[in-house]
Design an enzyme around this catalytic site. Structure first.
Site, short mmCIF file in Angstrom:
data_model
loop_
_atom_site.label_atom_id
_atom_site.label_comp_id
_atom_site.label_asym_id
_atom_site.label_seq_id
_atom_site.Cartn_x
_atom_site.Cartn_y
_atom_site.Cartn_z
N SER A 8 40.93 43.82 112.82
CA SER A 8 40.54 43.51 111.45
C SER A 8 41.44 42.39 110.91
O SER A 8 42.61 42.60 110.61
CB SER A 8 40.71 44.77 110.60
OG SER A 8 40.47 44.47 109.25
N HIS A 33 37.01 41.16 113.71
CA HIS A 33 36.37 41.83 112.57
C HIS A 33 36.82 41.15 111.28
O HIS A 33 38.02 41.01 111.02
CB HIS A 33 36.82 43.30 112.58
CG HIS A 33 36.16 44.17 111.57
ND1 HIS A 33 34.93 44.77 111.77
CD2 HIS A 33 36.56 44.56 110.33
CE1 HIS A 33 34.62 45.50 110.71
NE2 HIS A 33 35.59 45.39 109.82
N ASP A 35 36.46 41.26 107.19
CA ASP A 35 36.05 42.06 106.04
C ASP A 35 35.82 41.17 104.83
O ASP A 35 36.75 40.50 104.36
CB ASP A 35 37.14 43.08 105.71
CG ASP A 35 37.19 44.21 106.72
OD1 ASP A 35 36.14 44.81 107.00
OD2 ASP A 35 38.29 44.48 107.25
N MET A 37 34.82 41.28 100.88
CA MET A 37 34.75 42.22 99.74
C MET A 37 34.55 41.43 98.46
O MET A 37 35.20 40.39 98.25
CB MET A 37 36.06 43.00 99.63
CG MET A 37 36.43 43.74 100.90
SD MET A 37 37.90 44.75 100.65
CE MET A 37 38.20 45.30 102.33
N HIS A 66 31.89 42.11 108.40
CA HIS A 66 31.61 43.36 107.69
C HIS A 66 31.47 43.04 106.21
O HIS A 66 32.46 42.78 105.53
CB HIS A 66 32.77 44.34 107.95
CG HIS A 66 32.64 45.66 107.27
ND1 HIS A 66 33.68 46.56 107.20
CD2 HIS A 66 31.59 46.25 106.62
CE1 HIS A 66 33.28 47.64 106.55
NE2 HIS A 66 32.03 47.47 106.18
N MET A 68 31.07 43.92 102.61
CA MET A 68 31.19 44.96 101.59
C MET A 68 30.90 44.30 100.25
O MET A 68 31.80 44.10 99.42
CB MET A 68 32.59 45.58 101.64
CG MET A 68 32.78 46.50 102.83
SD MET A 68 34.52 46.81 103.20
CE MET A 68 34.87 45.38 104.21
N MET A 137 32.21 54.32 108.54
CA MET A 137 33.48 54.20 107.81
C MET A 137 34.20 55.54 107.85
O MET A 137 33.63 56.56 107.44
CB MET A 137 33.23 53.80 106.35
CG MET A 137 32.60 52.44 106.15
SD MET A 137 33.47 51.07 106.94
CE MET A 137 35.11 51.20 106.22
N GLY A 142 37.37 49.25 101.35
CA GLY A 142 38.04 48.47 100.30
C GLY A 142 39.48 48.13 100.61
O GLY A 142 39.97 47.11 100.16
N GLY A 145 45.02 50.47 105.59
CA GLY A 145 46.19 51.35 105.46
C GLY A 145 45.92 52.69 104.83
O GLY A 145 46.86 53.38 104.40
N ASP A 176 35.37 52.25 111.75
CA ASP A 176 36.23 51.39 110.92
C ASP A 176 37.00 52.25 109.92
O ASP A 176 36.41 52.93 109.08
CB ASP A 176 35.34 50.37 110.18
CG ASP A 176 36.14 49.30 109.46
OD1 ASP A 176 37.38 49.30 109.55
OD2 ASP A 176 35.51 48.46 108.79
N GLY A 177 38.33 52.21 110.02
CA GLY A 177 39.18 52.92 109.07
C GLY A 177 40.18 53.84 109.74
O GLY A 177 39.80 54.81 110.39
N GLY A 198 43.28 48.07 112.91
CA GLY A 198 43.91 47.56 111.69
C GLY A 198 45.41 47.77 111.69
O GLY A 198 46.09 47.61 112.71
C1 DX5 Z 1 38.43 48.83 105.15
C2 DX5 Z 1 38.16 47.71 106.11
C3 DX5 Z 1 38.85 47.88 107.43
C4 DX5 Z 1 40.33 47.87 107.37
C5 DX5 Z 1 40.87 48.66 108.52
O1 DX5 Z 1 37.61 48.70 104.06
O2 DX5 Z 1 36.78 47.60 106.36
O3 DX5 Z 1 38.38 46.94 108.38
O4 DX5 Z 1 40.87 46.61 107.40
O5 DX5 Z 1 42.24 48.80 108.38
P1 DX5 Z 1 43.02 50.16 108.73
O6 DX5 Z 1 42.87 50.33 110.19
O7 DX5 Z 1 44.39 49.95 108.26
O8 DX5 Z 1 42.30 51.27 108.01
ZN ZN Z 2 35.79 46.51 108.05
#
Ligand code: DX5
Ligand code: ZN
Length: 220
Positions: A8, A33, A35, A37, A66, A68, A137, A142, A145, A176-177, A198
Site C-alpha cells: 500500500s 496498491h 489508495d 480517498m 483502490h 474510496m 476490507m 480510510g 495502522g 486490505d487492512g 501496509g
Molecule cells: C485503508 C487502506 C489500506 C491501508 C492498509 O483504508 O485501504 O490500503 O493502507 O494499511 P494497514 O496495513 O496499515 O492497515
Molecule cells: Zn486500500
C-alpha cells in the site's frame, strides 16, 4: 496458487517512494496498491490523480487502484487507467456500482468490487459475471495502522465458499487492512489471493525489505 503481494503505497514516506518502488521491483512484487480517498466516502484524503500517473510512470509493476470515493463512475476517466491494471470501487460508494465496474472493464482493466466490513458477501450475487475479484476490507477504510476487525477472517472464508458454490472459484479475493505478521497466516488459511501490505508488515520493519518480502512469501 501462491498469494500475491500489493504494498500500500500510501504507507511509503514521501521521500522514500522511489526507494520502495525499486526494492519492490527487485523483489518481483506483483502490484502496487494505491489508495485514493476523497474526504466524503471516507474521512480522509489520500493519493490524487497526479500521484497515480506519476507512480505509473516510475515502474512496470501494475497498479492496483483502490477508489474510496463517492460516485467513482464519474471519476474513472481522471486516472488514465491502463489495460492490465486492477481497479476497485466500493459497493457502498454508488447506486451505480455495476456501471462503474463495466467502465473499468471497457478500459481493459481488471474490475474489483470492494466491500466494507459490514457489507454482506451476498451483495456480490448479481455482480459475479462481471467482476474479476473482490476486495474485502478487514478494517474500516480510510486509515492505515488500524486493528483487524476479527470477523473479517470469517468473511474471507465465507466469500471463498460463496464463490466456489456458485462456480466462480476463479475470482480473486484481495484482503486490505491490518495484514500483519500475526494475521497473514489466518488470512492465507481462509483463502486470500492478494494481500495489501501496509504498516504492519513491509513498511514497518527495521529489517531489510528483502528479508520482509521473503518472510511474507513464506506465509502465503
Ligand atoms: C485503508 C487502506 C489500506 C491501508 C492498509 O483504508 O485501504 O490500503 O493502507 O494499511 P494497514 O496495513 O496499515 O492497515
Ligand atoms: Zn486500500
Amino acid at each position: 496458487m501462491a498469494g500475491k503481494i500489493a504494498p500500500s503505497m500510501m504507507c511509503a514516506p514521501l521521500d522514500r517512494i522511489s526507494y520502495y518502488v525499486k526494492e519492490f521491483e527487485k523483489n518481483q512484487i506483483e502490484f502496487l496498491h494505491a489508495d485514493v480517498m476523497d474526504g466524503h466516502f471516507v474521512p480522509n484524503m489520500m493519493l490524487g490523480t497526479a500521484y497515480i500517473c506519476s507512480l505509473r510512470s516510475m515502474t512496470d509493476i501494475p497498479l492496483d487502484i483502490h477508489l474510496m470515493v463517492e460516485n467513482p463512475e464519474t471519476k474513472l476517466d481522471w486516472f488514465d487507467i491502463q489495460p492490465g491494471e486492477y481497479v476497485s470501487v466500493h459497493y457502498e460508494s454508488t447506486p451505480h456500482v455495476h456501471r462503474a465496474l463495466q467502465t473499468i472493464k471497457n478500459k481493459g482493466a481488471k474490475a474489483m468490487v470492494a466491500l466494507n466490513p459490514a457489507t454482506p458477501v451476498e451483495s456480490l450475487k448479481y455482480l459475479l459475471p462481471d467482476i474479476d475479484g473482490v476486495v474485502l476490507m478487514t478494517v474500516n477504510p480510510g486509515f492505515a495502522g488500524q486493528k483487524l476487525i476479527p470477523q473479517g477472517i470469517d468473511k474471507i472464508r465465507d466469500t471463498r465458499a460463496y464463490l466456489e458454490e456458485r462456480g466462480y472459484g476463479d475470482l480473486l479475493i484481495e484482503v486490505d487492512g491490518n495484514v500483519s505478521w500475526e494475521n497473514i497466516p489466518k488470512m492465507a488459511a481462509a483463502g486470500t489471493d492478494i494481500y495489501v501490505a501496509g504498516t504492519s508488515s513491509l513498511f514497518n520493519d527495521k529489517v531489510p525489505l528483502d528479508e520482509s518480502v521473503a518472510r511474507f512469501r513464506s506465509l502465503i
